[in-house]
Scaffold this motif. Structure first.
Motif, mmCIF file in Angstrom:
data_model
loop_
_atom_site.group_PDB
_atom_site.id
_atom_site.type_symbol
_atom_site.label_atom_id
_atom_site.label_comp_id
_atom_site.label_asym_id
_atom_site.label_seq_id
_atom_site.Cartn_x
_atom_site.Cartn_y
_atom_site.Cartn_z
ATOM 1 N N PHE A 263 0.836 -1.307 0.180
ATOM 2 C CA PHE A 263 0.017 0.054 0.059
ATOM 3 C C PHE A 263 0.931 1.013 0.161
ATOM 4 C CE2 PHE A 263 0.815 -1.397 4.282
ATOM 5 C CZ PHE A 263 1.222 -0.348 5.181
ATOM 6 N N GLU A 264 2.254 1.147 0.544
ATOM 7 C CA GLU A 264 3.049 2.410 0.588
ATOM 8 C C GLU A 264 3.803 2.525 -0.658
ATOM 9 O OE1 GLU A 264 6.132 4.006 3.677
ATOM 10 O OE2 GLU A 264 4.461 2.929 4.487
ATOM 11 N N CYS A 265 3.680 1.564 -1.736
ATOM 12 C CA CYS A 265 4.760 1.633 -2.890
ATOM 13 C C CYS A 265 3.568 1.718 -4.010
ATOM 14 C CB CYS A 265 5.380 0.512 -2.926
ATOM 15 S SG CYS A 265 6.419 0.132 -1.559
ATOM 16 N N PHE A 266 4.243 2.328 -5.037
ATOM 17 C CA PHE A 266 3.484 2.641 -6.047
ATOM 18 C C PHE A 266 2.951 1.413 -7.256
ATOM 19 C CE2 PHE A 266 5.683 6.953 -5.702
ATOM 20 C CZ PHE A 266 4.557 7.688 -5.160
ATOM 21 N N SER A 267 3.937 0.498 -7.461
ATOM 22 C CA SER A 267 3.935 -0.274 -8.692
ATOM 23 C C SER A 267 4.851 -1.470 -8.708
ATOM 24 C CB SER A 267 3.967 0.608 -9.776
ATOM 25 O OG SER A 267 3.886 -0.137 -10.940
ATOM 26 N N GLU A 268 4.409 -2.247 -9.531
ATOM 27 C CA GLU A 268 5.634 -3.325 -9.940
ATOM 28 C C GLU A 268 6.570 -2.907 -10.925
ATOM 29 O OE1 GLU A 268 3.182 -5.883 -13.287
ATOM 30 O OE2 GLU A 268 2.844 -6.571 -11.382
ATOM 31 N N ASP A 269 6.335 -1.778 -11.480
ATOM 32 C CA ASP A 269 7.113 -1.563 -12.659
ATOM 33 C C ASP A 269 7.957 -0.408 -12.292
ATOM 34 O OD1 ASP A 269 7.398 -2.172 -15.755
ATOM 35 O OD2 ASP A 269 7.322 -0.013 -15.390
ATOM 36 N N PRO A 270 9.331 -0.310 -12.734
ATOM 37 C CA PRO A 270 10.303 0.500 -12.476
ATOM 38 C C PRO A 270 9.910 1.652 -13.195
ATOM 39 C CG PRO A 270 11.211 -1.029 -13.684
ATOM 40 C CD PRO A 270 10.066 -1.830 -13.291
ATOM 41 N N VAL A 271 9.344 1.528 -14.500
ATOM 42 C CA VAL A 271 9.010 2.917 -15.079
ATOM 43 C C VAL A 271 8.049 3.807 -14.498
ATOM 44 C CG1 VAL A 271 8.372 3.590 -17.401
ATOM 45 C CG2 VAL A 271 10.121 2.040 -17.310
ATOM 46 N N LEU A 272 6.946 2.934 -14.488
ATOM 47 C CA LEU A 272 5.723 3.587 -13.665
ATOM 48 C C LEU A 272 6.046 4.382 -12.432
ATOM 49 C CD1 LEU A 272 2.710 4.423 -14.198
ATOM 50 C CD2 LEU A 272 2.171 2.113 -13.169
ATOM 51 N N THR A 273 6.842 3.348 -11.775
ATOM 52 C CA THR A 273 6.877 3.987 -10.112
ATOM 53 C C THR A 273 7.702 5.273 -10.280
ATOM 54 O OG1 THR A 273 7.049 1.608 -9.221
ATOM 55 C CG2 THR A 273 8.391 3.147 -8.202
ATOM 56 N N GLY A 274 8.923 4.960 -11.269
ATOM 57 C CA GLY A 274 9.786 6.309 -11.516
ATOM 58 C C GLY A 274 9.117 7.647 -11.810
ATOM 59 N N ARG A 275 7.988 7.412 -12.703
ATOM 60 C CA ARG A 275 7.254 8.590 -13.312
ATOM 61 C C ARG A 275 6.361 9.005 -12.062
ATOM 62 N NH1 ARG A 275 5.436 7.615 -19.506
ATOM 63 N NH2 ARG A 275 4.207 9.550 -18.952
ATOM 64 N N THR A 276 5.883 8.324 -11.465
ATOM 65 C CA THR A 276 4.900 8.731 -10.243
ATOM 66 C C THR A 276 5.640 9.219 -9.416
ATOM 67 O OG1 THR A 276 3.560 6.623 -11.168
ATOM 68 C CG2 THR A 276 2.927 7.845 -8.890
ATOM 69 N N GLY A 277 6.693 8.627 -8.803
ATOM 70 C CA GLY A 277 7.503 9.132 -7.798
ATOM 71 C C GLY A 277 8.030 10.872 -8.132
ATOM 72 N N ALA A 278 8.614 10.813 -9.571
ATOM 73 C CA ALA A 278 8.981 11.960 -9.840
ATOM 74 C C ALA A 278 8.100 13.043 -9.756
ATOM 75 C CB ALA A 278 9.737 11.878 -11.012
ATOM 76 N N ALA A 279 6.907 12.992 -10.152
ATOM 77 C CA ALA A 279 5.740 13.639 -10.085
ATOM 78 C C ALA A 279 5.402 14.058 -8.629
ATOM 79 C CB ALA A 279 4.447 12.874 -10.650
ATOM 80 N N LEU A 280 5.332 13.177 -7.961
ATOM 81 C CA LEU A 280 5.068 13.617 -6.579
ATOM 82 C C LEU A 280 6.254 14.830 -5.910
ATOM 83 C CD1 LEU A 280 2.935 12.642 -4.191
ATOM 84 C CD2 LEU A 280 4.335 11.386 -3.267
ATOM 85 N N VAL A 281 7.451 14.066 -6.195
ATOM 86 C CA VAL A 281 8.655 14.933 -5.688
ATOM 87 C C VAL A 281 8.384 16.514 -6.310
ATOM 88 C CG1 VAL A 281 10.915 15.450 -5.948
ATOM 89 C CG2 VAL A 281 10.231 13.029 -5.366
ATOM 90 N N ARG A 282 8.233 16.461 -7.575
ATOM 91 C CA ARG A 282 7.843 17.805 -8.198
ATOM 92 C C ARG A 282 6.798 18.599 -7.344
ATOM 93 N NH1 ARG A 282 8.578 15.049 -13.126
ATOM 94 N NH2 ARG A 282 6.402 14.872 -13.506
ATOM 95 N N GLY A 283 5.793 17.842 -7.140
ATOM 96 C CA GLY A 283 4.985 18.545 -6.362
ATOM 97 C C GLY A 283 4.936 18.984 -4.906
ATOM 98 N N ILE A 284 5.975 18.232 -4.531
ATOM 99 C CA ILE A 284 5.961 18.495 -2.891
ATOM 100 C C ILE A 284 7.092 19.742 -2.956
ATOM 101 C CG2 ILE A 284 7.378 17.821 -0.933
ATOM 102 C CD1 ILE A 284 6.012 14.870 -1.465
ATOM 103 N N GLN A 285 8.044 19.609 -3.694
ATOM 104 C CA GLN A 285 9.301 20.608 -3.707
ATOM 105 C C GLN A 285 8.971 21.875 -4.268
ATOM 106 O OE1 GLN A 285 12.955 17.347 -2.997
ATOM 107 N NE2 GLN A 285 12.965 18.321 -4.861
#
Length: 811
Positions: free
Chosen positions: A115-137
Motif C-alpha cells: 500500500f505504501e509503494c506505487f507499482s511493480e514496474d520501475p518505469v511507472l514507479t519512477g514517473r509517479t515518484g518524480a511527479a510527487l517529488v515535483r509537487g512537494i518541492q
C-alpha cells in the motif's frame, strides 16, 4: 545557495559542531547551530499524509489514498497536485521534510507494505515518484526518496541481505531512484537492509551511482534506527543519522576523525549537503517566514474526492455500472467494510484524519430522497479487537467520549492525566518519574455476551474489567524492528463475558521499562454474530434490493509495515458473503478495499468488481461518484493480480540464512508472468471505464539512432455514449537479443480524453533508456543495434498493434 557560501559557513564550525549536525536532535528534528544561523529542520512521515512530530489523534491530518492508489492514477499532473497537498500539510504543521515517496517495488504479491509503494514496474514507479517529488518541492518542502534500495519486503527487513546482480539493480530496483534524482529530489533515505553483503547505510551504492554518476547533491539520511556502527557509514556516503541525539556517531565520530580513521573532509562533505538542504527549505538565516498552507479544508476534500474516483480500477463490468439513481427504490449495502472501511495501511505512515466519509455515508448521501439504503454488515471478520475509540467508550473521570490516560509514579500515585480519544497511545507524554501508563475507559456495551479484550505493548501489563483482573503478565521485547516496538506491538487478548449492557470500567496498565518502547494499545470487540445467521440476513437484504453493493477487504492485521502477508485470501467469511449475495441478486457490485492484490474467486459471479484500494478520508464520497456515474473510474492496475497465490510466478519474500536472493532477475511483475506463460486474473495496466474505445492508426518511426528517444502516435476513438479517458500504453520487445531480456517490457504511456464519438491522438514518448541494458562486462549502459518490436495496447496482456523499429548503432 552558492558553494562559496557553503564553504564560508563550514569555516565557522569546529569538528565537534560539525559532527553534532550529522545526528538528529530529537526523533523528528535535525540539529540546529546558532554559529551559522541554522535552525532545526522538522521531518515527518509520509506518504499517506503529514502527521507532524507527534503521534496524537487530536492533531489531525489530511489522509490521502494509499500510494498503490496513486500508482493506479497513471496521471502525473494529478500526482503533482497531491504532492502540492502534502507540501501544504507540511507547511500547516511546520514540517520541512516529508519522508515520501516510497519507491520500492511490488516484487511479490505477499509484500506487507504494498500500500505504501506505487507499482511493480520501475518505469511507472519512477514517473509517479518524480511527479510527487515535483509537487512537494515546488512549495519549498523537501521530499525524500525511500527506501534505497531493494527494501521490497518486510520479513527480516532489519537485517536481510538482498542478493542481486548489478544489472538487475540498475535496470529494475535502482531505476525509480534514478528517475526522482533526475527530478531533483532533495533527500534519499537508506534502508535497513543490506545489498550484496553491505548494509545500506554503509553501501557503496550511496556513492555510485547515487552521488557520482547521477549527480545527487542532496542529503542521504538513514532510516530511523538503521545506523548501527560508526566507521563504515562515516566513510561511505551517508550524511545524516536519524533519530537522535543518541546514536553511533557523536563523540565516537569525533574521536574517529581525530584518530585518523575518518578524514575530516568526509565530515565536511556531509555537513555541506546538510547546509544545502537547509538553504532549500529556508532553515538558514534569514529564515523563511511562516507561510500559509495552499490548500484549505474544502480544496483538500475536493482534491481527495476526485483522487478516489481517478484511482479506482473497474476490473470487470457486466453492464452493472454505473447505477442510475432514478431507477432505484432500495439499495442493499453489505459488509463490515461498508461502515468501517480500511482507509490506510498499518505502520509508521499512519495519520489521524479529521473526518471520514465511509462507503455507507457516501452512498446514503448520494441517494438521499431517491432510494432507501439498507446496511447489513454480514459475518464478522474474525480479526483481533480494534483500539478503543469514542463510539461506546467514555472517560471515567469527565464522561466525555474517549479514554482517560494517566501516568503513575513508582508508588502508584498519579503524576499526570489527560483525556484522549483513542486507546492507541504511541507517544504518551512520559515524565522522568513515570513508571506506569494507565488507560481506562467506561465501556457502554451494546450487547451482552462474550467480548474480546486486548492490550499491546512490551513489559509487564494487566487488564482489569469491573475491578476483576482478566489479564496479567510480562511480555518481553524480542525485536529491534521500530515498526513493531513503537507502532504495532503484539496484541495479547482475553475473552470475558459481559452479562449486562450496563457501563463497566476497563483499566489497562503497562510498566515503563527501558528498551520496551512507549506504545500502549487497549482494544475491545463486541461478540460477533453467528456466521450463518449473518449470511442469511445479508441474502435477504440482497434479494429485496434493486442493487447490491458488497464491500470487502483486508485489515490492519494483513497489510501493515513490519510483516509480510501469509496469503492473498480476504479472510473471514468474505468470499462466502459475496457469493451468497451475488446468487441472490444478479446486480451485485463488489467493491474491494485493499492496498494490494487479493484473491477474488467469485469475480465472474458478480455484476462488477471495483477496486478502491485504501482510499483515504474521502472514500465514500469518491466511491459514490463512481457507482452512480458522476465520475468515471479512471484507474489502471499498477500491479498484475493473480487469480490465486499458487499461480503467481514470484512469491518468495522470506530470507534463507539471512539472505534473500532476487533469482527472478529482471523478470518482475508482468514480465515474470510473460516468462512463465501464466495467465493472471488481471494484467498490469488493466482497467475499464464507462465507455468503449477503438484504436486506429499508429505511427512509429521505422528507424532510430542509438541513444535517441522516439514517439509513438496512436489515434483512438471514443465509440461509446459517454465522455471518457483512455490510457494508451507502449511495450517493447527484443526477441533476438544477445542478452537476457523480458519477453516484453513497459516503455511508456499517455492518457487522452474524448467526448462520445470523438477521436483523440495519444503521443507516447519512448525514452532512449527504454532500449538500453546494463552491461556488467563493460560496467556501462549499452543499446543493442537491431530490430525491436513496438506494441501498443490497453494493458500488458491486451495489445492491439505491433510494429518494429530498427535501432542503428553509432559505433
Amino acid at each position: 545557495m552558492s558553494e562559496d557560501m557553503l564553504d564560508r559557513l563550514l569555516e565557522k564550525l569546529d569538528l565537534a559542531q560539525k559532527v553534532r549536525l550529522l545526528s538528529g536532535a530529537t526523533t523528528w528534528r535535525t540539529a540546529g547551530e546558532q554559529a551559522v544561523g541554522l535552525r532545526e529542520m522538522v521531518t515527518s512521515d509520509g506518504p499517506a499524509g503529514v502527521r507532524g512530530e507527534a503521534w496524537d489523534e487530536r492533531l489531525t491530518s489530511a489522509l490521502l489514498p494509499s500510494a498503490s492508489a496513486i500508482g493506479a492514477l497513471w496521471d502525473e499532473d494529478l500526482v503533482e497536485e497531491l504532492g502540492g497537498l502534502l507540501a501544504s500539510e507540511a507547511v500547516r504543521k511546520g514540517v520541512d521534510v516529508v519522508l515520501a515517496p516510497t519507491l520500492n517495488l511490488h516484487r511479490t504479491p505477499l509484500g506487507g507494505r504494498h500500500f505504501e509503494c506505487f507499482s511493480e514496474d520501475p518505469v511507472l514507479t519512477g514517473r509517479t515518484g518524480a511527479a510527487l517529488v515535483r509537487g512537494i518541492q515546488a512549495a519549498g518542502v523537501a521530499a525524500t526518496a525511500k527506501h534505497y534500495v531493494a527494501n521490497d519486503s518486510e520479513t527480516g527487513r532489519m537485517h536481510v541481505d538482498v542478493r542481486a546482480s548489478e544489472r538487475v539493480l540498475r535496470e529494475v530496483y535502482l531505476a525509480p531512484f534514478e528517475a526522482v534524482v533526475g527530478a531533483g529530489v532533495w533527500l534519499v533515505m537508506a534502508g535497513y537492509n543490506s545489498v550484496n553483503g553491505a548494509t545500506m547505510t554503509a553501501s557503496p551504492l550511496l556513492a555510485e551511482p547515487l552521488k557520482g554518476e547521477w549527480g545527487f547533491d542532496g542529503v542521504v539520511v538513514s532510516d530511523w534506527g538503521a545506523l548501527r556502527s560508526t566507521l563504515e557509514p562515516a566513510l561511505a556516503a551517508l550524511d545524516l543519522a536519524m533519530p537522535g541525539p543518541q546514536g553511533p556517531w557523536g563523540a565516537s565520530l569525533v574521536r574517529a576523525v581525530r584518530d585518523g580513521h575518518v578524514p575530516e573532509r568526509a565530515v565536511d562533505e556531509k555537513v555541506r549537503r546538510l547546509l544545502r538542504l537547509a538553504g532549500r527549505v529556508g532553515a538558514l538565516e534569514p529564515h523563511r517566514p511562516p507561510r500559509t498552507p495552499a490548500f484549505g479544508p474544502d480544496d483538500t476534500r475536493t482534491l481527495l474526492r476526485r483522487t478516489v474516483a481517478a484511482g479506482s480500477v473497474l476490473l470487470s463490468n457486466r453492464a452493472a455500472l454505473p447505477l442510475d439513481p432514478s431507477a432505484l427504490a432500495e439499495v442493499a449495502v453489505i459488509g463490515v467494510h461498508a461502515d468501517c472501511p480500511r482507509l490506510q495501511g498499518g505502520g509508521s505512515a499512519g495519520v489521524f484524519p479529521a473526518h471520514v466519509v465511509t462507503p455507507l455515508d457516501g452512498i446514503r448521501a448520494r441517494l438521499e430522497g431517491l432510494a432507501r439504503v439498507v446496511h447489513v454488515p454480514g459475518p464478522g471478520l474474525g480479526v483481533p479487537p480494534a483500539p478503543l475509540g469514542t463510539d461506546w467508550c467514555g472517560d471515567p473521570r469527565s464522561g466525555r467520549p474517549g479514554v482517560l490516560l494517566r501516568l503513575l509514579d513508582e508508588a502508584g500515585h498519579e503524576i499526570y492525566a489527560e483525556h484522549r480519544l483513542s486507546g492507541r497511545q504511541l507517544e504518551p507524554p512520559v515524565t522522568p518519574a513515570a513508571r506506569t501508563v494507565e488507560i481506562s475507559a467506561l465501556l457502554r456495551p451494546q450487547a451482552a455476551g462474550e467480548w474480546t479484550f486486548g492490550i499491546a505493548g512490551f513489559g509487564r501489563m494487566s487488564l482489569t474489567l469491573g475491578g476483576r483482573t482478566v489479564l496479567d503478565g510480562t511480555f518481553p521485547c524480542t525485536t529491534d524492528d521500530p515498526a513493531v516496538v513503537h507502532v504495532n506491538p503484539p496484541l495479547h487478548t482475553v475473552r470475558a463475558t459481559l452479562d449486562t449492557t450496563e457501563p463497566v470500567l476497563l483499566t489497562a496498565r503497562r510498566e515503563l521499562v527501558p528498551g520496551a518502547g512507549r506504545a500502549t494499545v487497549v482494544a475491545a470487540a463486541a461478540p460477533e454474530p453467528e456466521a450463518a445467521a449473518a449470511l442469511a440476513e445479508a441474502v435477504r437484504a440482497a434479494r429485496d434490493a434493486d442493487a447490491v453493493i458488497v464491500v470487502v477487504g483486508t485489515t490492519e492485521h494483513t497489510e501493515t509495515e513490519g510483516h509480510d502477508r501469509g496469503g492473498l485470501s480476504l479472510g473471514g467469511h468474505q468470499d462466502e458473503l459475496v457469493r451468497a449475495v451475488a446468487a441472490a441478486n444478479r446486480r451485485t457490485i463488489a467493491v474491494v478495499n485493499s492496498g494490494g492484490p487479493v484473491e477474488l474467486p467469485w469475480r465472474d459471479e458478480v455484476g462488477a468488481v471495483l477496486l478502491t484500494w485504501f482510499p483515504g478520508q474521502e472514500a465514500g464520497a469518491g466511491l459514490a461518484d463512481v457507482l452512480f456515474g458522476d465520475s468515471e473510474p479512471g484507474g489502471r492496475l499498477p500491479t498484475t493480480w493473480a487469480a490465486a497465490l499458487t499461480d503467481a510466478p514470484v512469491t518468495h519474500a522470506h530470507p534463507v540464512d539471512g539472505r534473500l536472493a532476487y533469482d527472478d532477475g529482471v523478470h518482475i511483475g508482468h514480465r515474470a508472468w510473460l516468462r512463465t506463460g501464466g495467465r493472471p486474473a488481471y494484467w498490469f495496466g488493466h482497467g475499464l471505464g464507462y465507455t468503449t474505445w477503438e484504436y486506429g492508426t499508429v505511427h512509429a518511426p521505422a528507424e532510430v539512432t542509438e541513444g535517441s528517444s522516439f514517439a509513438v502516435l496512436v489515434q483512438v476513438r471514443n465509440t461509446g455514449d459517454r465522455p471518457g479517458r483512455e490510457v494508451v500504453q507502449v511495450y517493447l520487445a527484443r526477441p533476438e537479443s544477445t542478452v537476457e531480456r523480458p519477453v516484453r517490457w513497459f516503455a511508456g504511456y499517455a492518457a487522452v480524453h474524448a467526448e462520445a464519438g470523438a477521436s483523440a491522438s495519444a503521443v507516447v514518448e519512448v525514452p532512449a533508456r527504454a532500449l538500453r541494458h546494463w552491461s556488467e562486462a563493460e560496467e556501462a549502459w549499452r543499446t543493442e543495434p537491431g530490430t525491436y518490436r513496438v506494441m501498443v495496447g490497453r494493458s500488458a496482456g491486451d495489445l492491439v498493434w505491433s510494429g518494429t523499429v530498427e535501432v542503428r548503432g553509432t559505433r
